[in-house]
Design a protein around this motif. Structure first.
Motif, short mmCIF file in Angstrom:
data_model
loop_
_atom_site.label_atom_id
_atom_site.label_comp_id
_atom_site.label_asym_id
_atom_site.label_seq_id
_atom_site.Cartn_x
_atom_site.Cartn_y
_atom_site.Cartn_z
N ALA A 41 11.00 10.76 0.44
CA ALA A 41 10.94 11.69 -0.69
C ALA A 41 9.60 12.40 -0.80
CB ALA A 41 11.23 10.93 -1.99
N ILE A 42 8.66 11.99 0.03
CA ILE A 42 7.31 12.53 -0.11
C ILE A 42 7.01 13.52 1.00
CG2 ILE A 42 4.88 11.87 0.06
CD1 ILE A 42 5.61 9.48 -1.68
N ARG A 43 6.46 14.65 0.62
CA ARG A 43 6.14 15.68 1.62
C ARG A 43 4.82 15.32 2.31
NH1 ARG A 43 7.94 18.22 -2.93
NH2 ARG A 43 5.80 18.71 -3.60
N THR A 44 4.96 14.97 3.58
CA THR A 44 3.82 14.44 4.34
C THR A 44 3.36 15.44 5.40
OG1 THR A 44 4.68 12.22 4.04
CG2 THR A 44 3.08 12.50 5.81
N LYS B 141 -4.00 21.74 -0.22
CA LYS B 141 -4.79 22.25 -1.34
C LYS B 141 -3.91 22.75 -2.47
CE LYS B 141 -9.42 23.87 -0.91
NZ LYS B 141 -10.42 24.63 -0.21
N GLU B 142 -2.84 23.47 -2.07
CA GLU B 142 -1.94 24.04 -3.07
C GLU B 142 -1.06 22.99 -3.71
OE1 GLU B 142 0.09 26.88 -0.73
OE2 GLU B 142 -1.54 28.37 -0.86
N GLY B 143 -1.05 21.78 -3.14
CA GLY B 143 -0.28 20.71 -3.72
C GLY B 143 1.13 20.61 -3.15
N TYR B 144 1.48 21.49 -2.20
CA TYR B 144 2.81 21.37 -1.62
C TYR B 144 2.91 20.06 -0.85
CZ TYR B 144 6.75 21.80 1.47
OH TYR B 144 7.89 21.51 2.16
N LEU B 145 1.96 19.80 0.03
CA LEU B 145 1.93 18.51 0.72
C LEU B 145 1.36 17.46 -0.23
CD1 LEU B 145 0.66 19.45 4.30
CD2 LEU B 145 2.98 18.80 3.62
N GLN B 146 2.03 16.30 -0.29
CA GLN B 146 1.56 15.26 -1.22
C GLN B 146 0.73 14.21 -0.51
OE1 GLN B 146 5.84 14.89 -2.14
NE2 GLN B 146 5.16 14.50 -4.24
N LEU B 147 1.08 13.99 0.76
CA LEU B 147 0.36 12.97 1.53
C LEU B 147 -0.15 13.63 2.81
CD1 LEU B 147 -0.43 10.03 2.26
CD2 LEU B 147 1.88 9.75 3.20
N LEU B 148 -1.43 13.44 3.07
CA LEU B 148 -2.00 14.03 4.28
C LEU B 148 -2.48 12.91 5.19
CD1 LEU B 148 -2.77 16.67 5.71
CD2 LEU B 148 -5.01 16.50 4.64
N VAL B 149 -1.83 12.81 6.36
CA VAL B 149 -2.27 11.84 7.36
C VAL B 149 -3.31 12.55 8.22
CG1 VAL B 149 -1.57 10.40 9.29
CG2 VAL B 149 -0.01 10.75 7.36
N ALA B 150 -4.45 11.90 8.39
CA ALA B 150 -5.55 12.60 9.06
C ALA B 150 -6.35 11.66 9.94
CB ALA B 150 -6.48 13.21 8.02
N VAL C 200 0.84 -1.19 0.00
CA VAL C 200 0.00 0.00 0.00
C VAL C 200 0.88 1.25 0.00
CG1 VAL C 200 -1.70 1.29 1.34
CG2 VAL C 200 -1.91 -1.19 1.12
N ILE C 201 1.97 1.16 0.74
CA ILE C 201 2.89 2.31 0.79
C ILE C 201 3.51 2.55 -0.59
CG2 ILE C 201 5.08 3.07 1.81
CD1 ILE C 201 4.06 1.91 4.45
N GLU C 202 3.78 1.47 -1.31
CA GLU C 202 4.28 1.62 -2.69
C GLU C 202 3.26 2.34 -3.57
OE1 GLU C 202 5.52 -2.12 -4.44
OE2 GLU C 202 6.85 -2.45 -2.71
N ARG C 203 1.99 1.99 -3.33
CA ARG C 203 0.93 2.65 -4.12
C ARG C 203 0.96 4.16 -3.92
NH1 ARG C 203 -3.63 -0.69 -5.31
NH2 ARG C 203 -4.85 1.15 -5.84
N ILE C 204 1.25 4.57 -2.70
CA ILE C 204 1.30 6.00 -2.41
C ILE C 204 2.45 6.64 -3.18
CG2 ILE C 204 1.77 7.69 -0.60
CD1 ILE C 204 0.23 5.94 1.30
N GLU C 205 3.60 5.98 -3.15
CA GLU C 205 4.77 6.50 -3.88
C GLU C 205 4.42 6.69 -5.34
OE1 GLU C 205 7.76 3.61 -2.77
OE2 GLU C 205 9.12 5.27 -2.25
N LYS C 206 3.74 5.69 -5.89
CA LYS C 206 3.42 5.71 -7.30
C LYS C 206 2.47 6.88 -7.61
CE LYS C 206 1.87 2.47 -10.84
NZ LYS C 206 0.39 2.40 -10.76
N ALA C 207 1.44 7.02 -6.77
CA ALA C 207 0.47 8.09 -6.99
C ALA C 207 1.16 9.46 -6.94
CB ALA C 207 -0.65 8.01 -5.96
#
Ligand code: ADP
Ligand code: MG
Length: 703
Positions: A527-530, A550-559, A482-489
């Motif tokens: 490598a991913i901005r979380t 929203k602006e796309g700076y953060l790529q992954l949002l943990v919530a 699943v973590i790989e999927r995030i990298e890919k996205a």
């Protein structure tokens, strides 16, 4: 001659009920003899016969009788008293972990006892832990129960035997009251007119109550376990009828009140539509038309706006707001959480600033000068639209000319708050119109009873071009994949959510879990901005994180599930939901609705914890099969019950005492018919019925 009613008889008239016991009964809502009759058993136990010890098996709950043939204290991991009980067919061990010396002595060798309990397989064969038992003195026959024994909802220090005993006395009052000859003896009033009772084939009230409290020994099991017996049916019917009549009364009262007539839609709505980058769907147009019609009437609108996640309810709300503002009235928009309210605030500011409309903000956290300024603007009418949380309707808040209240994601508020709000917001001679928007679709049966006081508009389509979200159910063993999927996205310039859930209703623990997960993911995906967002962050911090995402700076949002409602970032196309088995389907659907808002195809991964029960898997697979919120809501109701679906357990109005919306759905059409009949021909029974079934709770709504 009027007979004394059972609800006039104090509990202390019953034998064995003194002030202390009375207090305990009050705690569980029992204040008089009649209340006892409406305090219904949770389940039943069969003490009408004895089982022979030789024939019982582990897992059964049985009544047995025999002689004590051994009595020892054992010192295992825990000290316990172990007795052997023998009848002509075999032996069983009784084990007590809590016991007094007196108790040990009372179970001396040779003593005859009758006991009741669940049979388990223990170290030395069959055992009962802490059975209820009675010592049979001098071998005298102890009479056997002649009906099934009810088990009542109780509270600390209130024994079943006690409850049964006083319920018996209450039932005796009921019997006495039914004998014509005993004039002046108390009775319980059957409010339902004979016409209605026969039309719908209902039991009379007394029979229904007796059947439920003391079912006959040969009652079919389904009667008892599933609550589908004529007694239950009669009471459920009456309860649902009372609720419906109560809703109808609110509706009627409201129809008698005056509201500002908000005439034809103004230029403002036209201008707004022109500046929108899309045109309205038919569903949106129809819904707005229905609202506009209501707003032009002289009595307050009470309308529920339903639509699936992403169907564009906010635009319809904006149009309605402009409609009222254009006529010179103020609008208040209330959301259940700060986060959602903030989203609306920034949305509406964008939309309305070019129209020259002042949008204000008020939440519980608005303090000091900012707060007093905002209150001032609401009171003098300068603030045309105010967005916020519950704070919008606190006592100190005054509106100059409030014309419309919009409540978003209503079912988190609960029905009572809606009713209370209606009272509070009514200022001066004119009452504001009310528009209620739901987060997710409500099953039809629920809408019919929980919202019988509201008119209903449904947006029945999604904006064009939406691609259904693809949902996968994956076990936590495959987390790495699943973590790989995030990298890919993220490599494909998409963004992703990772949602943490927790079974505890503890916001603190949920936030902690999200913090830990965010740390892990940051390490695993350097490598991913979380980013991280949860409910215990300051609203300024939250707003910053949302902005960066929203602006796309953060790529992954943990919530945490705070993002459940309202968050709108079309570029996000992947959502991972951890432990989805802990959430209801409607909530999962709502969460999933955060993706699939853009032009890319989107994915939702339900990352469940192993092992997952078969029922759990089946529930999650509903999510894979369907993207239709109305279908999912029906399934959720079927699988979890109405309290869970509406989230109103704590507010009470939907937590029925007898009725169960899923089980009794079949009654609803009859109840509706009956309520019309009552309104037309027997209005005198409305008050007493409402008092009987909702009495305390209605007052509660108005405090
Ligand atoms: P919800 O009904 O879940 O509250 P929103 O009002 O948040 O849905 O709308 C979801 C998204 O769809 C928003 O980005 C909104 O701008 C967009 N939207 C709303 N109406 C339309 C439409 N008619 N055509 C295209 N996009 C729309
Ligand atoms: Mg919304």
């Amino acid at each position: 001659m009027t007979r004394q009613q059972l609800d006039q008889i104090p509990l202390t008239r019953l034998q064995g009920v003194g002030p202390a016991l009375e207090k305990k009964l009050n705690v569980i809502g029992i204040h008089n003899v009649q209340d006892l009759l409406f305090h219904l058993p949770l389940r039943y136990e069969d003490r009408t016969r004895l089982a022979s010890i030789g024939s019982i098996r582990a897992g059964e709950t049985v009544q047995i009788q025999g002689e004590i043939v051994s009595n020892d204290i054992q010192f295992g991991r825990r000290r316990s008293l172990k007795c052997s009980l023998r009848d002509s067919s075999g032996f069983i061990s009784l084990r007590f972990f809590h016991f007094s010396n007196a108790q040990k002595d009372s179970l001396a060798l040779g003593t005859q006892i009758r006991c009741y309990g669940e049979v388990r397989r223990g170290r030395s064969g069959l055992e009962m832990f802490h059975p209820e038992y009675t010592v049979l003195r001098e071998l005298k026959e102890l009479p056997m129960a002649d009906s099934l024994s009810p088990v009542y909802p109780a509270t600390e220090g209130l024994q079943q035997a006690r409850l049964r005993n006083i319920a018996n006395q209450a039932l005796a009052f009921l019997d006495a009251g039914n004998q014509e000859s005993t004039q002046g003896s108390p009775a319980i009033q059957d409010y339902l007119p004979a016409e209605l009772v026969s039309r719908f084939g209902l039991y009379c009230l007394t029979d229904a109550i007796k059947l439920i409290h003391r079912p006959p020994v040969d009652a079919p099991l389904a009667w008892l376990n599933e609550g589908v017996n004529p007694g239950q049916n009669r009471l459920a019917f009456e309860e649902l009828l009372a609720h419906r009549l109560c809703m109808r009364r609110f509706k009627n009262d409201s129809d008698q009140q005056s509201a500002p007539r908000l005439g034809a839609a103004s230029e403002l709505t036209q201008k707004f539509l022109q500046q929108l980058p899309f045109s309205l769907t038919n569903g949106q147009q129809n819904a707005y038309q229905e609202i506009a019609d209501d707003l032009s009437r002289a009595s307050p609108m009470l309308r529920l706006l339903q639509g699936d996640v992403g169907s564009g309810k906010t635009v319809v709300a904006a149009l309605s707001a402009l409609h009222a503002i254009g006529e010179g009235y103020q609008v208040a928009l209330m959301a259940p959480t700060e986060l959602l309210a903030e989203q609306h605030f920034s949305n509406f500011q964008n939309w309305f600033s070019t129209l020259g409309i002042e949008v204000g903000w008020l939440s519980g956290k608005t303090k000091g000068k900012q707060r007093s300024m905002q209150l001032e603007k609401m009171a003098n009418g300068e603030s045309q639209l105010t967005i916020g949380t519950h704070a919008l309707f606190q006592d100190e808040v005054i509106y100059a000319r409030l014309g419309l209240i919009i409540i978003d994601e209503q079912h988190r508020f609960g029905v009572h708050q809606r009713l209370a709000l209606r009272e509070k917001a009514g200022q001066k001679q004119l009452n504001p119109h009310q528009l209620v928007m739901t987060a997710t679709p409500i099953p039809r049966t629920l809408a019919m009873s929980a919202y019988a006081d509201l008119d209903n508009s449904i947006i029945d389509e999604l904006p064009p071009g939406r691609i259904p979200v693809n949902t996968a159910i994956i076990s936590s063993d495959r987390r790495a994949q699943v973590i790989e999927r995030i990298e890919k996205a993220c490599a494909e310039n998409s963004q992703a959510y990772w949602v943490c859930t927790l079974i505890e209703e503890s916001e603190f623990l949920q936030c902690q879990a999200a913090e830990v997960t965010a740390e892990q993911l940051t390490t695993q995906l350097p490598a991913i901005r979380t980013g991280l967002i949860h409910g215990r962050m300051k609203s300024k911090e939250k707003a910053e994180v949302m902005q960066q995402f929203k602006e796309g700076y953060l790529q992954l949002l943990v919530a945490t599930t705070v993002i459940e409602v309202g968050v709108d970032v079309p570029n996000a196309s992947l959502m991972v939901i951890e432990n989805p088995e802990r959430l209801g389907l409607a909530q999962l659907h709502q969460l999933r609705g955060r993706v699939g808002r853009g032009s890319k195809s989107s994915h939702c991964i339900l990352l469940y914890q192993t092992p997952l029960s078969k029922a759990g898997k089946q529930r999650l697979s509903v999510m894979r099969e369907s993207n239709d919120g109305f279908y999912i809501a029906e399934k959720d109701l079927e699988l979890r019950g109405p309290g869970q679906v509406l989230g109103t357990q704590q507010t009470g109005l939907m937590s029925f005492r007898v009725a169960d919306i899923s089980r009794d759905a079949g009654l609803l059409d009859q109840v509706r018919e009956a309520s019309e009949l009552v309104l037309e021909k027997h209005p005198e029974i409305i008050d007493p019925l409402i008092r009987r079934w909702l009495g305390d709770r209605i007052n509660y709504a108005n405090v």
